[in-house]
Motif scaffolding. Structure first.
Motif, short mmCIF file in Angstrom:
data_model
loop_
_atom_site.label_atom_id
_atom_site.label_comp_id
_atom_site.label_asym_id
_atom_site.label_seq_id
_atom_site.Cartn_x
_atom_site.Cartn_y
_atom_site.Cartn_z
N PRO A 41 13.80 -4.96 -22.67
CA PRO A 41 12.64 -5.64 -23.25
C PRO A 41 11.58 -5.96 -22.21
CG PRO A 41 14.65 -6.52 -24.19
CD PRO A 41 15.08 -5.60 -23.10
N LYS A 42 11.99 -6.33 -21.01
CA LYS A 42 11.03 -6.65 -19.96
C LYS A 42 10.23 -5.42 -19.57
CE LYS A 42 9.04 -9.51 -17.14
NZ LYS A 42 8.17 -10.56 -17.70
N TYR A 43 10.91 -4.28 -19.51
CA TYR A 43 10.21 -3.02 -19.19
C TYR A 43 9.17 -2.71 -20.28
CZ TYR A 43 9.38 1.99 -18.75
OH TYR A 43 8.79 3.22 -18.64
N VAL A 44 9.55 -2.91 -21.54
CA VAL A 44 8.63 -2.66 -22.65
C VAL A 44 7.41 -3.57 -22.53
CG1 VAL A 44 8.34 -2.77 -25.16
CG2 VAL A 44 10.46 -1.87 -24.19
N GLU A 45 7.66 -4.85 -22.26
CA GLU A 45 6.56 -5.82 -22.12
C GLU A 45 5.64 -5.45 -20.98
OE1 GLU A 45 5.88 -10.67 -21.67
OE2 GLU A 45 7.88 -9.80 -21.49
N ASN A 46 6.21 -5.10 -19.83
CA ASN A 46 5.39 -4.73 -18.67
C ASN A 46 4.57 -3.48 -18.94
OD1 ASN A 46 6.39 -6.89 -17.22
ND2 ASN A 46 7.94 -5.69 -16.13
N THR A 47 5.18 -2.51 -19.61
CA THR A 47 4.47 -1.27 -19.92
C THR A 47 3.29 -1.53 -20.84
OG1 THR A 47 6.52 0.02 -19.68
CG2 THR A 47 4.71 1.06 -20.86
N ILE A 48 3.50 -2.31 -21.87
CA ILE A 48 2.41 -2.63 -22.81
C ILE A 48 1.27 -3.34 -22.07
CG2 ILE A 48 1.75 -3.98 -24.84
CD1 ILE A 48 4.58 -3.48 -25.93
N ASN A 49 1.61 -4.31 -21.23
CA ASN A 49 0.58 -5.05 -20.50
C ASN A 49 -0.20 -4.14 -19.57
OD1 ASN A 49 1.14 -7.52 -21.68
ND2 ASN A 49 2.63 -8.10 -20.12
N GLU A 50 0.50 -3.22 -18.89
CA GLU A 50 -0.17 -2.30 -17.97
C GLU A 50 -1.15 -1.40 -18.71
OE1 GLU A 50 2.91 -0.20 -15.95
OE2 GLU A 50 3.66 -1.98 -14.91
N TYR A 51 -0.75 -0.91 -19.87
CA TYR A 51 -1.63 -0.02 -20.63
C TYR A 51 -2.81 -0.80 -21.22
CZ TYR A 51 1.03 4.33 -20.46
OH TYR A 51 1.62 5.49 -20.04
N LEU A 52 -2.54 -1.97 -21.76
CA LEU A 52 -3.62 -2.76 -22.36
C LEU A 52 -4.71 -3.07 -21.34
CD1 LEU A 52 -1.71 -5.31 -24.66
CD2 LEU A 52 -3.05 -3.31 -25.35
N ALA A 53 -4.32 -3.25 -20.09
CA ALA A 53 -5.29 -3.57 -19.04
C ALA A 53 -6.22 -2.39 -18.73
CB ALA A 53 -4.56 -3.99 -17.76
N THR A 54 -5.80 -1.18 -19.12
CA THR A 54 -6.61 0.02 -18.81
C THR A 54 -7.49 0.46 -19.97
OG1 THR A 54 -4.96 1.63 -19.58
CG2 THR A 54 -4.74 0.83 -17.31
N PHE A 55 -7.27 -0.07 -21.16
CA PHE A 55 -8.01 0.40 -22.32
C PHE A 55 -9.44 -0.15 -22.31
CE2 PHE A 55 -3.80 0.73 -24.83
CZ PHE A 55 -3.60 2.01 -24.33
N PRO A 56 -10.37 0.62 -22.88
CA PRO A 56 -11.76 0.17 -22.92
C PRO A 56 -11.92 -1.08 -23.79
CG PRO A 56 -11.45 2.12 -24.27
CD PRO A 56 -10.19 1.95 -23.50
N LYS A 57 -12.87 -1.91 -23.43
CA LYS A 57 -13.11 -3.16 -24.15
C LYS A 57 -14.02 -2.91 -25.34
CE LYS A 57 -10.79 -5.38 -20.98
NZ LYS A 57 -9.41 -5.86 -21.28
N ARG A 58 -13.49 -2.26 -26.34
CA ARG A 58 -14.26 -2.00 -27.56
C ARG A 58 -13.28 -1.78 -28.71
NH1 ARG A 58 -14.13 3.56 -28.39
NH2 ARG A 58 -13.64 4.84 -26.58
N GLU A 59 -13.82 -1.52 -29.88
CA GLU A 59 -12.96 -1.35 -31.05
C GLU A 59 -12.17 -0.05 -30.95
OE1 GLU A 59 -12.29 -3.28 -33.78
OE2 GLU A 59 -13.29 -4.83 -32.63
N ILE A 60 -10.86 -0.17 -30.74
CA ILE A 60 -9.99 1.00 -30.69
C ILE A 60 -8.70 0.68 -31.43
CG2 ILE A 60 -10.88 1.91 -28.51
CD1 ILE A 60 -8.42 0.66 -27.16
N LYS A 61 -7.97 1.71 -31.81
CA LYS A 61 -6.66 1.54 -32.42
C LYS A 61 -5.61 1.80 -31.35
CE LYS A 61 -6.87 2.10 -37.39
NZ LYS A 61 -6.09 0.88 -37.52
N ILE A 62 -4.60 0.97 -31.27
CA ILE A 62 -3.56 1.08 -30.25
C ILE A 62 -2.20 1.08 -30.92
CG2 ILE A 62 -2.51 0.03 -28.21
CD1 ILE A 62 -5.25 -1.32 -27.67
N GLU A 63 -1.35 2.02 -30.52
CA GLU A 63 -0.02 2.14 -31.09
C GLU A 63 1.02 2.20 -29.98
OE1 GLU A 63 1.43 4.64 -34.81
OE2 GLU A 63 1.26 5.92 -33.06
N VAL A 64 2.10 1.44 -30.11
CA VAL A 64 3.23 1.53 -29.19
C VAL A 64 4.23 2.52 -29.80
CG1 VAL A 64 5.23 0.32 -28.23
CG2 VAL A 64 2.98 -0.77 -28.22
#
Length: 366
Positions: A41-64
């Protein structure tokens, strides 16, 4: 970052071999994903946080998306622990969807109720083939009937159904792959993936390849089969979200790919081949003599690179086949399915949908 479109992004979580007791002849998930550790679970959480930090700051759809292995074969307690992480992000509105991949024989009502609890949206089944002899020779450990049953259940429970198929497996043929594609269409999936079979290091298929008891498809053969499959799916309005294995540092010829129809831009080769086939059919009956004439192509900008082909292979093919002096491609604000061809004062309008239907009928695929 896995960018599906300009406003749709995937956060991939790889779970190699978790939950899967089968070693299919073609499979080595640790080679394919490049991962050697179990997912936490910690790996999943870290991965999601790392990706979210790279996404553009605008309206986008995000899927895990949980890829690899057989997610629903994992201990149910562990499934819940892993799924609870993206569920938390989804409840906060930080992501929009949750997707996972699994085996057809690891789907039942108890599992689907669990996945509903964690708000999973899409379930992709690694089907590979709907010919039982191909499944058996590949060591899949499930039957085609289990695919039909799992697909029906998934849709009845309101999940999006994804289906994955492979071409070039042991005992497979182009005709068998087309049969599988037609059966996929009958199941009306939300999306489909097409993978050519590759010989990966440290698999039973590698041993067969080295013993000369298995011959992989050539790149040309892989493109040829995938071309007909993609056209068939597109004609039936099935969304094909991937054609060819995702290239990585390891998944390349000369590294972990020993042999088979691998190309880092496999889908573009297939898309370009479609235009080559369709335009050739029209140009063959265009003019009696095209020698030293100029062909003008007008098309939506989205089509230009695929019509030209990688390194202009299609343009060179057309020039040589029809002895043309030159080919000029112009961007035009027209529907993406329309292509205008002009030589001197003669013009024809190619409708890709109609041309595809004509091709599939002529090849006795429809």
């Amino acid at each position: 970052m896995r960018k599906v479109s300009k406003d749709y992004f995937i956060i991939p979580i790889f779970v190699p071999h978790l939950g899967c007791p089968h070693d299919c002849v073609f499979c080595n998930q640790r080679r394919i994903t490049g991962l050697d550790t179990d997912v936490t679970p910690k790996y999943v959480e870290n991965t999601i946080n790392e990706y979210l930090a790279t996404f553009p700051k605008r309206e986008i759809k995000i899927e895990v998306a949980f890829y690899g292995g057989s997610f629903t074969g994992i201990d149910k307690k562990v499934q819940g622990e892993l799924l609870s992480i993206p569920l938390n992000y989804k409840n906060q509105g930080l992501i929009d969807g949750i997707r996972l991949s699994t085996r057809p024989d690891y789907i039942d009502e108890e599992i689907l109720n669990l996945l509903k609890k964690y708000k999973v949206d899409t379930i992709e089944l690694g089907v590979q083939s709907l010919k039982d002899e191909v499944l058996s020779k590949s060591g899949r450990g499930h039957s085609s009937q289990q695919v039909y049953m799992a697909s029906k259940l998934i849709k009845e429970y309101g999940f999006n159904l994804g289906l994955q198929m492979m071409v070039g497996l042991i005992g497979d043929t182009k005709e068998k792959s087309i049969f599988t594609a037609k059966e996929f269409i009958r199941l009306e999936p939300y999306c489909v993936r097409i993978y050519p079979t590759l010989v990966i290091k440290d698999t039973y298929l590698e041993k067969m390849y080295n013993a000369k008891t298995y011959a992989p498809l050539s790149l040309a053969e892989g493109v040829d089969i995938a071309t007909d499959l993609l056209m068939l799916f597109q004609h039936n309005h099935i969304n094909v979200i991937r054609v060819g294995l995702q290239p990585t540092d390891n998944i390349r010829l000369g590294k972990d790919v020993v042999a088979g129809p691998f190309h880092p831009s496999f889908r573009q080769l297939v898309e370009s081949n479609i235009y080559k086939i369709l335009l050739t059919n029209y140009l063959d009956g265009f003019l009696e003599d095209t020698t030293n004439k100029i062909l003008i192509i007008e098309t939506n900008r989205k089509n230009i690179s695929n019509i030209a082909g990688q390194k202009s292979t299609n343009l060179n093919y057309f020039k040589n086949r029809y002895k043309l002096k030159d080919i000029k491609i112009y961007e035009k604000d027209i529907p993406v399915e329309i292509i205008n061809l002009t030589i001197e004062d003669v013009s024809i309008r190619v409708d890709r949908k109609k041309a595809t239907e004509e091709y599939l009928i002529r090849k006795s695929i429809l």
